[in-house]
Design a protein around this motif. Sequence first.
Motif, mmCIF file in Angstrom:
data_model
loop_
_atom_site.group_PDB
_atom_site.id
_atom_site.type_symbol
_atom_site.label_atom_id
_atom_site.label_comp_id
_atom_site.label_asym_id
_atom_site.label_seq_id
_atom_site.Cartn_x
_atom_site.Cartn_y
_atom_site.Cartn_z
ATOM 1 N N VAL A 37 26.924 31.469 28.528
ATOM 2 C CA VAL A 37 27.926 32.262 27.829
ATOM 3 C C VAL A 37 28.386 33.386 28.745
ATOM 4 O O VAL A 37 27.582 34.254 29.128
ATOM 5 N N GLU A 38 29.684 33.359 29.102
ATOM 6 C CA GLU A 38 30.251 34.410 29.952
ATOM 7 C C GLU A 38 30.825 35.531 29.109
ATOM 8 O O GLU A 38 31.248 35.315 27.960
ATOM 9 N N SER A 39 30.894 36.706 29.688
ATOM 10 C CA SER A 39 31.526 37.856 29.048
ATOM 11 C C SER A 39 31.991 38.823 30.133
ATOM 12 O O SER A 39 31.602 38.701 31.300
ATOM 13 N N GLY A 40 32.844 39.772 29.734
ATOM 14 C CA GLY A 40 33.263 40.816 30.649
ATOM 15 C C GLY A 40 34.675 40.688 31.175
ATOM 16 O O GLY A 40 35.152 41.566 31.902
ATOM 17 N N GLY A 41 35.358 39.613 30.842
ATOM 18 C CA GLY A 41 36.728 39.462 31.313
ATOM 19 C C GLY A 41 37.673 40.419 30.599
ATOM 20 O O GLY A 41 37.292 41.119 29.655
ATOM 21 N N GLY A 42 38.925 40.452 31.075
ATOM 22 C CA GLY A 42 39.906 41.320 30.445
ATOM 23 C C GLY A 42 41.100 41.549 31.334
ATOM 24 O O GLY A 42 41.280 40.870 32.351
ATOM 25 N N LEU A 43 41.902 42.539 30.954
ATOM 26 C CA LEU A 43 43.105 42.921 31.695
ATOM 27 C C LEU A 43 42.792 44.172 32.507
ATOM 28 O O LEU A 43 42.266 45.154 31.963
ATOM 29 N N VAL A 44 43.129 44.141 33.792
ATOM 30 C CA VAL A 44 42.863 45.284 34.665
ATOM 31 C C VAL A 44 44.027 45.437 35.627
ATOM 32 O O VAL A 44 44.688 44.454 35.980
ATOM 33 N N GLN A 45 44.281 46.668 36.043
ATOM 34 C CA GLN A 45 45.357 46.922 36.998
ATOM 35 C C GLN A 45 44.916 46.558 38.412
ATOM 36 O O GLN A 45 43.702 46.585 38.714
ATOM 37 N N PRO A 46 45.854 46.242 39.279
ATOM 38 C CA PRO A 46 45.491 45.999 40.685
ATOM 39 C C PRO A 46 44.711 47.177 41.258
ATOM 40 O O PRO A 46 45.052 48.343 41.006
ATOM 41 N N GLY A 47 43.667 46.853 42.011
ATOM 42 C CA GLY A 47 42.791 47.875 42.560
ATOM 43 C C GLY A 47 41.626 48.235 41.672
ATOM 44 O O GLY A 47 40.707 48.956 42.092
ATOM 45 N N GLY A 48 41.642 47.744 40.449
ATOM 46 C CA GLY A 48 40.574 48.042 39.498
ATOM 47 C C GLY A 48 39.359 47.164 39.664
ATOM 48 O O GLY A 48 39.280 46.337 40.585
ATOM 49 N N SER A 49 38.408 47.333 38.750
ATOM 50 C CA SER A 49 37.138 46.614 38.808
ATOM 51 C C SER A 49 36.797 46.020 37.452
ATOM 52 O O SER A 49 37.204 46.545 36.407
ATOM 53 N N LEU A 50 36.041 44.939 37.503
ATOM 54 C CA LEU A 50 35.450 44.323 36.312
ATOM 55 C C LEU A 50 34.085 43.783 36.691
ATOM 56 O O LEU A 50 33.856 43.423 37.855
ATOM 57 N N ARG A 51 33.208 43.692 35.698
ATOM 58 C CA ARG A 51 31.905 43.073 35.906
ATOM 59 C C ARG A 51 31.729 41.954 34.892
ATOM 60 O O ARG A 51 31.739 42.202 33.681
ATOM 61 N N LEU A 52 31.595 40.730 35.404
ATOM 62 C CA LEU A 52 31.369 39.573 34.550
ATOM 63 C C LEU A 52 29.872 39.309 34.414
ATOM 64 O O LEU A 52 29.107 39.557 35.350
ATOM 65 N N SER A 53 29.495 38.802 33.258
ATOM 66 C CA SER A 53 28.110 38.390 33.011
ATOM 67 C C SER A 53 28.091 36.948 32.544
ATOM 68 O O SER A 53 29.039 36.475 31.911
ATOM 69 N N CYS A 54 27.005 36.260 32.842
ATOM 70 C CA CYS A 54 26.809 34.879 32.390
ATOM 71 C C CYS A 54 25.345 34.749 31.983
ATOM 72 O O CYS A 54 24.457 34.794 32.847
ATOM 73 N N ALA A 55 25.113 34.595 30.693
ATOM 74 C CA ALA A 55 23.751 34.490 30.178
ATOM 75 C C ALA A 55 23.442 33.043 29.843
ATOM 76 O O ALA A 55 24.267 32.349 29.229
ATOM 77 N N ALA A 56 22.261 32.595 30.251
ATOM 78 C CA ALA A 56 21.821 31.224 29.982
ATOM 79 C C ALA A 56 20.832 31.222 28.830
ATOM 80 O O ALA A 56 19.917 32.056 28.781
ATOM 81 N N PHE A 57 21.023 30.282 27.900
ATOM 82 C CA PHE A 57 20.166 30.171 26.718
ATOM 83 C C PHE A 57 19.686 28.732 26.584
ATOM 84 O O PHE A 57 20.370 27.804 26.987
ATOM 85 N N GLY A 58 18.524 28.559 25.985
ATOM 86 C CA GLY A 58 18.024 27.219 25.698
ATOM 87 C C GLY A 58 16.640 26.996 26.254
ATOM 88 O O GLY A 58 15.910 27.930 26.562
ATOM 89 N N ASN A 59 16.308 25.732 26.411
ATOM 90 C CA ASN A 59 14.973 25.350 26.861
ATOM 91 C C ASN A 59 14.917 25.359 28.393
ATOM 92 O O ASN A 59 14.854 24.332 29.036
ATOM 93 N N ILE A 60 14.872 26.564 28.932
ATOM 94 C CA ILE A 60 14.935 26.749 30.377
ATOM 95 C C ILE A 60 13.539 26.886 30.955
ATOM 96 O O ILE A 60 12.757 27.729 30.501
ATOM 97 N N PHE A 61 13.246 26.082 31.970
ATOM 98 C CA PHE A 61 12.014 26.260 32.719
ATOM 99 C C PHE A 61 12.297 27.068 33.979
ATOM 100 O O PHE A 61 11.627 28.049 34.261
#
Length: 120
Positions: free
Chosen positions: A5-29
């Motif tokens: 599941v990703e999050s953190g996207g959006g609208l930003v002006q040129p020169g700006g910053s964003l931080r995306l996240s990706c969380a993994a869920f389930g039966n992970i070893f």
Amino acid sequence: QVRLVESGGGLVQPGGSLRLSCAAFGNIFKINNMRWFRQPPGKEREFVALSTRDGSTDYVDSVKGRFTISRDNARNTLYLQMNILKPEDTAVYSCNAVGYDTNYANFDSWGQGTQVTVSS
């Protein structure tokens, strides 16, 4: 089944910053490689950045020096810090993870994507 599941996207002006996240869920070893991809409007999906479990990273040339990939193995979460954003960075950003589930079967999972729009 492993979900991303990703999050953190959006609208930003040129020169700006964003931080995306990706969380993994389930039966992970164990998660091995995790990657960010993006698909600009009307174009093919392209590789953006790679993070291996041992900490190695790689980037497409167009984002080197501006984007930083990182991960928290304890939380099964991948990040992408994006700085000095440009209009050509506009795309749907998706994460991918490969590894083993608790049955020791391989998995290769994708998230649904998050929109990043860079515009004034």
